[in-house]
Motif scaffolding. Structure first.
Motif, PDB file in Angstrom:
ATOM      1  N   ILE A   1       8.991  32.748  24.677  1.00  0.00           N
ATOM      2  CA  ILE A   1       8.070  31.836  23.986  1.00  0.00           C
ATOM      3  C   ILE A   1       7.223  31.056  24.992  1.00  0.00           C
ATOM      4  O   ILE A   1       6.018  30.905  24.833  1.00  0.00           O
ATOM      5  CB  ILE A   1       8.854  30.856  23.073  1.00  0.00           C
ATOM      6  CG1 ILE A   1       9.610  31.644  21.998  1.00  0.00           C
ATOM      7  CG2 ILE A   1       7.915  29.832  22.436  1.00  0.00           C
ATOM      8  CD1 ILE A   1      10.559  30.802  21.174  1.00  0.00           C
ATOM      9  N   LEU A   2       7.887  30.588  26.061  1.00  0.00           N
ATOM     10  CA  LEU A   2       7.187  29.837  27.108  1.00  0.00           C
ATOM     11  C   LEU A   2       6.059  30.689  27.707  1.00  0.00           C
ATOM     12  O   LEU A   2       4.919  30.241  27.849  1.00  0.00           O
ATOM     13  CB  LEU A   2       8.187  29.426  28.192  1.00  0.00           C
ATOM     14  CG  LEU A   2       7.638  28.942  29.535  1.00  0.00           C
ATOM     15  CD1 LEU A   2       6.921  27.621  29.385  1.00  0.00           C
ATOM     16  CD2 LEU A   2       8.750  28.795  30.561  1.00  0.00           C
ATOM     17  N   ILE A   3       6.385  31.936  28.028  1.00  0.00           N
ATOM     18  CA  ILE A   3       5.397  32.842  28.622  1.00  0.00           C
ATOM     19  C   ILE A   3       4.242  33.084  27.641  1.00  0.00           C
ATOM     20  O   ILE A   3       3.070  33.096  28.013  1.00  0.00           O
ATOM     21  CB  ILE A   3       6.068  34.191  28.995  1.00  0.00           C
ATOM     22  CG1 ILE A   3       7.152  33.969  30.055  1.00  0.00           C
ATOM     23  CG2 ILE A   3       5.035  35.219  29.449  1.00  0.00           C
ATOM     24  CD1 ILE A   3       6.656  33.650  31.433  1.00  0.00           C
ATOM     25  N   LYS A   4       4.610  33.212  26.379  1.00  0.00           N
ATOM     26  CA  LYS A   4       3.587  33.457  25.360  1.00  0.00           C
ATOM     27  C   LYS A   4       2.627  32.260  25.267  1.00  0.00           C
ATOM     28  O   LYS A   4       1.411  32.430  25.201  1.00  0.00           O
ATOM     29  CB  LYS A   4       4.281  33.702  24.010  1.00  0.00           C
ATOM     30  CG  LYS A   4       3.379  34.410  23.010  1.00  0.00           C
ATOM     31  CD  LYS A   4       4.116  34.699  21.705  1.00  0.00           C
ATOM     32  CE  LYS A   4       3.161  34.542  20.545  1.00  0.00           C
ATOM     33  NZ  LYS A   4       3.629  33.628  19.510  1.00  0.00           N
ATOM     34  N   THR A   5       3.203  31.053  25.277  1.00  0.00           N
ATOM     35  CA  THR A   5       2.368  29.847  25.228  1.00  0.00           C
ATOM     36  C   THR A   5       1.387  29.842  26.395  1.00  0.00           C
ATOM     37  O   THR A   5       0.196  29.563  26.227  1.00  0.00           O
ATOM     38  CB  THR A   5       3.250  28.585  25.326  1.00  0.00           C
ATOM     39  OG1 THR A   5       4.309  28.687  24.391  1.00  0.00           O
ATOM     40  CG2 THR A   5       2.451  27.324  25.046  1.00  0.00           C
ATOM     41  N   MET A   6       1.892  30.158  27.589  1.00  0.00           N
ATOM     42  CA  MET A   6       1.030  30.114  28.769  1.00  0.00           C
ATOM     43  C   MET A   6      -0.055  31.186  28.701  1.00  0.00           C
ATOM     44  O   MET A   6      -1.172  30.983  29.144  1.00  0.00           O
ATOM     45  CB  MET A   6       1.868  30.267  30.039  1.00  0.00           C
ATOM     46  CG  MET A   6       2.800  29.082  30.237  1.00  0.00           C
ATOM     47  SD  MET A   6       3.697  29.141  31.784  1.00  0.00           S
ATOM     48  CE  MET A   6       2.434  28.593  32.930  1.00  0.00           C
ATOM     49  N   LYS A   7       0.308  32.331  28.154  1.00  0.00           N
ATOM     50  CA  LYS A   7      -0.670  33.407  27.987  1.00  0.00           C
ATOM     51  C   LYS A   7      -1.801  32.963  27.059  1.00  0.00           C
ATOM     52  O   LYS A   7      -2.967  33.206  27.325  1.00  0.00           O
ATOM     53  CB  LYS A   7       0.018  34.638  27.381  1.00  0.00           C
ATOM     54  CG  LYS A   7       0.117  35.817  28.340  1.00  0.00           C
ATOM     55  CD  LYS A   7       0.601  37.049  27.606  1.00  0.00           C
ATOM     56  CE  LYS A   7       1.481  37.890  28.516  1.00  0.00           C
ATOM     57  NZ  LYS A   7       2.433  38.712  27.778  1.00  0.00           N
ATOM     58  N   GLU A   8      -1.398  32.302  25.979  1.00  0.00           N
ATOM     59  CA  GLU A   8      -2.408  31.809  25.039  1.00  0.00           C
ATOM     60  C   GLU A   8      -3.366  30.839  25.714  1.00  0.00           C
ATOM     61  O   GLU A   8      -4.517  30.716  25.319  1.00  0.00           O
ATOM     62  CB  GLU A   8      -1.727  31.106  23.855  1.00  0.00           C
ATOM     63  CG  GLU A   8      -1.314  32.068  22.754  1.00  0.00           C
ATOM     64  CD  GLU A   8      -0.297  31.437  21.812  1.00  0.00           C
ATOM     65  OE1 GLU A   8      -0.184  30.193  21.769  1.00  0.00           O
ATOM     66  OE2 GLU A   8       0.391  32.209  21.119  1.00  0.00           O
TER      67      GLU A   8
ATOM     68  N   VAL B   1      12.047  21.431  29.340  1.00  0.00           N
ATOM     69  CA  VAL B   1      11.059  20.639  30.079  1.00  0.00           C
ATOM     70  C   VAL B   1       9.839  21.500  30.416  1.00  0.00           C
ATOM     71  O   VAL B   1       8.694  21.098  30.203  1.00  0.00           O
ATOM     72  CB  VAL B   1      11.704  20.040  31.357  1.00  0.00           C
ATOM     73  CG1 VAL B   1      10.641  19.384  32.241  1.00  0.00           C
ATOM     74  CG2 VAL B   1      12.773  19.030  30.981  1.00  0.00           C
ATOM     75  N   ALA B   2      10.100  22.713  30.902  1.00  0.00           N
ATOM     76  CA  ALA B   2       8.995  23.610  31.260  1.00  0.00           C
ATOM     77  C   ALA B   2       8.154  23.960  30.033  1.00  0.00           C
ATOM     78  O   ALA B   2       6.924  24.003  30.098  1.00  0.00           O
ATOM     79  CB  ALA B   2       9.546  24.877  31.914  1.00  0.00           C
ATOM     80  N   SER B   3       8.821  24.198  28.902  1.00  0.00           N
ATOM     81  CA  SER B   3       8.089  24.562  27.682  1.00  0.00           C
ATOM     82  C   SER B   3       7.182  23.428  27.231  1.00  0.00           C
ATOM     83  O   SER B   3       6.063  23.646  26.767  1.00  0.00           O
ATOM     84  CB  SER B   3       9.050  24.897  26.548  1.00  0.00           C
ATOM     85  OG  SER B   3       9.921  25.909  26.962  1.00  0.00           O
ATOM     86  N   GLN B   4       7.709  22.195  27.346  1.00  0.00           N
ATOM     87  CA  GLN B   4       6.908  21.039  26.980  1.00  0.00           C
ATOM     88  C   GLN B   4       5.649  20.968  27.835  1.00  0.00           C
ATOM     89  O   GLN B   4       4.548  20.761  27.347  1.00  0.00           O
ATOM     90  CB  GLN B   4       7.759  19.771  27.170  1.00  0.00           C
ATOM     91  CG  GLN B   4       7.087  18.499  26.755  1.00  0.00           C
ATOM     92  CD  GLN B   4       6.975  18.362  25.246  1.00  0.00           C
ATOM     93  OE1 GLN B   4       7.854  17.859  24.601  1.00  0.00           O
ATOM     94  NE2 GLN B   4       5.885  18.832  24.683  1.00  0.00           N
ATOM     95  N   LEU B   5       5.813  21.187  29.134  1.00  0.00           N
ATOM     96  CA  LEU B   5       4.671  21.128  30.050  1.00  0.00           C
ATOM     97  C   LEU B   5       3.670  22.240  29.739  1.00  0.00           C
ATOM     98  O   LEU B   5       2.460  22.045  29.821  1.00  0.00           O
ATOM     99  CB  LEU B   5       5.157  21.228  31.501  1.00  0.00           C
ATOM    100  CG  LEU B   5       5.984  20.017  31.969  1.00  0.00           C
ATOM    101  CD1 LEU B   5       6.768  20.340  33.234  1.00  0.00           C
ATOM    102  CD2 LEU B   5       5.082  18.808  32.204  1.00  0.00           C
ATOM    103  N   ALA B   6       4.198  23.403  29.361  1.00  0.00           N
ATOM    104  CA  ALA B   6       3.317  24.522  29.002  1.00  0.00           C
ATOM    105  C   ALA B   6       2.564  24.204  27.717  1.00  0.00           C
ATOM    106  O   ALA B   6       1.391  24.521  27.574  1.00  0.00           O
ATOM    107  CB  ALA B   6       4.131  25.792  28.840  1.00  0.00           C
ATOM    108  N   GLU B   7       3.260  23.551  26.790  1.00  0.00           N
ATOM    109  CA  GLU B   7       2.619  23.158  25.537  1.00  0.00           C
ATOM    110  C   GLU B   7       1.464  22.199  25.791  1.00  0.00           C
ATOM    111  O   GLU B   7       0.453  22.227  25.095  1.00  0.00           O
ATOM    112  CB  GLU B   7       3.651  22.442  24.679  1.00  0.00           C
ATOM    113  CG  GLU B   7       3.749  22.918  23.248  1.00  0.00           C
ATOM    114  CD  GLU B   7       4.904  22.214  22.583  1.00  0.00           C
ATOM    115  OE1 GLU B   7       4.701  21.075  22.116  1.00  0.00           O
ATOM    116  OE2 GLU B   7       6.021  22.775  22.574  1.00  0.00           O
TER     117      GLU B   7
END
Ligand code: MN
Length: 483
Positions: free
Chosen positions: A9-16, A56-62
Motif C-alpha cells: 500500500i505504501l509503495i502504491k501511495t508513492m507511485k500515485e 510512520v512511513a505510510s503517514q509520511l507518504a500520505e
C-alpha cells in the motif's frame, strides 16, 4: 504477511504521487533492512516494531513527502532498538537519511516534568526546525502513531505524551500551516486526555450531521447547478466537519451553546483558479445573503501561516452555512502547510510568496533559539516566547494594506516595532483607523494603524511597560542602552 501488504500500500501511495521506480526500490530496500534489523522485536502494545516503522512511513507518504523522508521514517527508531549505527545508515541510504534520523532522535521526549520540560521541548523543536524542518515532519508522523496506542503505556507517560501533543506539537504544526496534521495530533491527544469531553463533542457533530443531512445535500446540489449555469467547473465539493478539539474549545468560549457555532460543518469547494474562486463567491452571495462581517478574503490577505481561501457565512433559510472556496494548490497548502514544499510532484507549484512567509518565521525561530542558548533556559524568556508564538493572534494592517500579525495585547508601539525598529524608535503619534490613539491602546484585529515619525529617536523608559512583544522590548532596551 500483514506487513508485506502494508508495504504494498505504501509503495502504491508513492507511485500515485509520481515517485520514480529507482526511489521505490530504495524504499523496499529500507523496509527489508529494518525488518531484518528488528527481527521479532515488539513494542509495549505487543505490535511488532516494524509495524510502527511502516505506519510512520505510510503517514509520511500520505503527506506526499519525498522518498528520503519516507525512508528516514521507516528507519527512525533503528538506533534506539538495534545495533545499527549512523555510519551504517550513511553507507546504505546516504548522508541525508542518516541526518534526518539523528535529528528526529534528538527530539525524543524528556524524562522530567514541569515548566523546564516545556521550555526544553520547545527549544529542541526550534533547534530541529532551524536545522531542517523536515525532521519535524517525521516527529509528527511518529507521534500520531504513538498517540493511537497510548493505552498500553503507564499513566504518567501517557498523560505527558498527550499533553505535549496539545501544548507543543499541535500549535507548531498549526504555525507551519499544517492544518490537517495539527488536527490529527490534537484530536488523538484530546481523546486520551478528556475522553468524556471528546465523546460529548463527537455526539454534537453526529447529531448536527443527522439533523442537516438533507439540507446539506440540497445546498451542495444548488451550488453545483448555479456554478454549472455560469460555466464554472467545480473540481471538488465536499462537507468537512470541524476538528473535535477546536469545536470543544470554541464551545467552551460560548458557554457550550451550539447555536453560536457556525462552522461545525463547512462546505468546501475547490475550483480551478483564483478568478473562479471570486466568481463562485459572487454566485453564492447572489443565491443566499451573507452574514455581515463574516466574509474573509484570505486569498488577498493570507493568514501568517500561509493559509489561503475565501470564507463566507450565508443564511440558507434554516441554517447559517459556512462556505470555503479555494484552488487545488491552496487545498494542498492548507492540509500540509510548509510540508507542501517537499511534496513530490513533477509539476512545481508556484508558492514562492508562501515560502517567504514560512522561512521568515523560521528565521525568527532560530534567533529566539540562539537567545535561549545564551540565557540557558531562563523561564521569563520562555514565557515571552510562549506568549509571542502561541497566544491568540490579531491581524492588523499598515496604511498600505500589509498584514501584521501581533499577539492579542499588542499596542501601536508593538506594531511600529513589528514593522521596523527604526519606526518604533521614532514613534511620535499613532492613528488607529484614522483616529488619534494613545501609544498604549490595545489593538484589535482589522485595525489600520499609521505611525507618525519624529525627527529624532524618542524612546522612553516607560515604553517597556506598554509593549508586549519580545521584539519591541528588545529593541527598546537596545535604544535605551545606546542613550
Ligand atoms: Mn517511533
Amino acid at each position: 504477511m500483514r506487513q508485506k501488504k502494508e508495504l504494498t500500500i505504501l509503495i502504491k501511495t508513492m507511485k500515485e504521487h509520481c515517485c520514480p521506480s529507482e526511489d521505490l526500490k530504495d524504499v523496499k530496500r529500507a523496509f527489508d533492512f529494518a525488518a531484518a534489523s528488528y527481527g521479532g522485536q515488539t513494542r509495549a502494545s505487543g505490535k511488532p516494531q516494524i509495524e510502527h516503522a511502516l505506519a510512520v512511513a505510510s503517514q509520511l507518504a500520505e503527506w506526499k513527502l519525498t522518498p528520503e523522508i519516507v525512508i528516514a521514517g521507516l528507519l527512525h527508531d533503528i538506533f534506539e532498538y538495534t545495533k545499527v549505527t549512523e555510519d551504517d545508515i550513511r553507507k546504505k541510504f546516504g548522508f541525508k537519511v542518516a541526518r534526518l534520523i539523528t535529528g528526529e532522535n534528538r527530539l525524543d521526549s524528556l524524562k522530567y516534568w514541569g515548566k523546564e520540560q516545556y521550555a526544553e521541548n520547545l527549544r529542541r523543536m526550534f533547534l530541529a526546525m532551524a536545522e531542517d524542518v523536515q525532521i519535524v515532519f517525521i516527529k509528527f508522523a511518529d507521534r500520531i502513531d504513538n498517540l493511537k496506542t497510548l493505552e498500553f503505556l503507564p499513566e504518567e507517560k501517557r498523560r505527558r505524551l498527550a499533553d505535549e501533543s496539545i501544548e507543543i506539537y499541535g500549535p507548531i504544526a498549526g504555525r507551519l500551516g499544517m492544518g490537517k496534521i495539527r488536527q490529527r495530533l490534537e484530536d488523538l491527544a484530546f481523546r486520551q486526555l478528556y475522553p468524556k469531553e471528546y465523546a460529548w463533542a463527537e455526539g454534537i457533530v453526529a447529531e448536527y450531521l443527522k439533523d442537516n443531512e438533507q439540507l446539506i445535500k440540497k445546498i451542495k446540489k444548488t451550488v453545483a447547478e448555479d456554478a454549472k449555469n455560469s460555466g464554472i467547473k467545480i473540481v471538488e465539493i465536499r462537507s468537512r466537519t470541524k476538528s473535535l478539539y477546536s469545536l470543544y474549545n470554541k464551545l467552551s468560549i460560548h458557554e457550550r451553546n451550539v447555536d453560536k457555532i457556525y462552522d461545525i460543518m463547512a462546505i468546501r469547494i475547490i475550483v480551478e483558479d483564483i478568478p473562479k474562486c471570486y466568481a463562485l463567491l459572487g454566485i453564492i452571495h447572489h443565491r443566499w445573503k451573507p452574514l455581515p462581517r463574516r466574509i474573509k478574503d484570505y486569498i488577498a490577505q493570507p493568514k501568517p501561516n500561509g493559509y489561503r481561501s475565501l470564507h463566507t457565512n450565508v443564511f440558507t433559510g434554516k441554517r447559517v452555512m459556512e462556505f470555503q472556496i479555494r484552488t487545488p494548490e491552496m487545498q494542498d497548502e492548507a492540509k500540509y502547510g510548509i510540508a507542501a514544499h517537499w511534496i513530490y510532484k513533477e509539476k512545481q507549484i508556484n508558492i514562492s510568496n508562501n515560502i517567504k512567509k514560512h522561512t521568515e518565521w523560521l528565521k525568527e525561530l532560530s534567533v529566539i533559539q540562539k537567545d535561549l542558548e545564551k540565557h540557558a533556559i531562563a523561564s521569563q524568556a520562555m514565557r515571552s516566547v510562549k506568549i509571542d508564538l502561541f497566544k491568540n493572534r490579531i491581524f492588523v494592517f499598515t496604511p498600505k494594506g500589509d498584514v501584521i500579525e501581533l499577539p492579542e495585547d499588542a499596542t501601536p508601539l508593538d506594531f511600529a516595532y513589528a514593522v521596523h525598529a527604526d519606526l518604533g524608535n521614532h514613534c511620535k503619534k499613532a492613528f488607529v483607523n484614522e483616529m488619534p490613539a494613545a501609544l498604549d491602546k490595545k489593538l484589535r484585529s482589522n485595525d489600520v494603524i499609521k505611525i507618525q515619525k519624529s525627527d529624532r529617536p524618542c524612546v522612553d523608559k516607560h515604553w517597556l511597560k506598554i509593549v508586549c512583544t519580545r521584539r519591541a522590548r528588545k529593541k527598546i532596551r537596545e535604544a535605551l542602552n545606546k542613550k
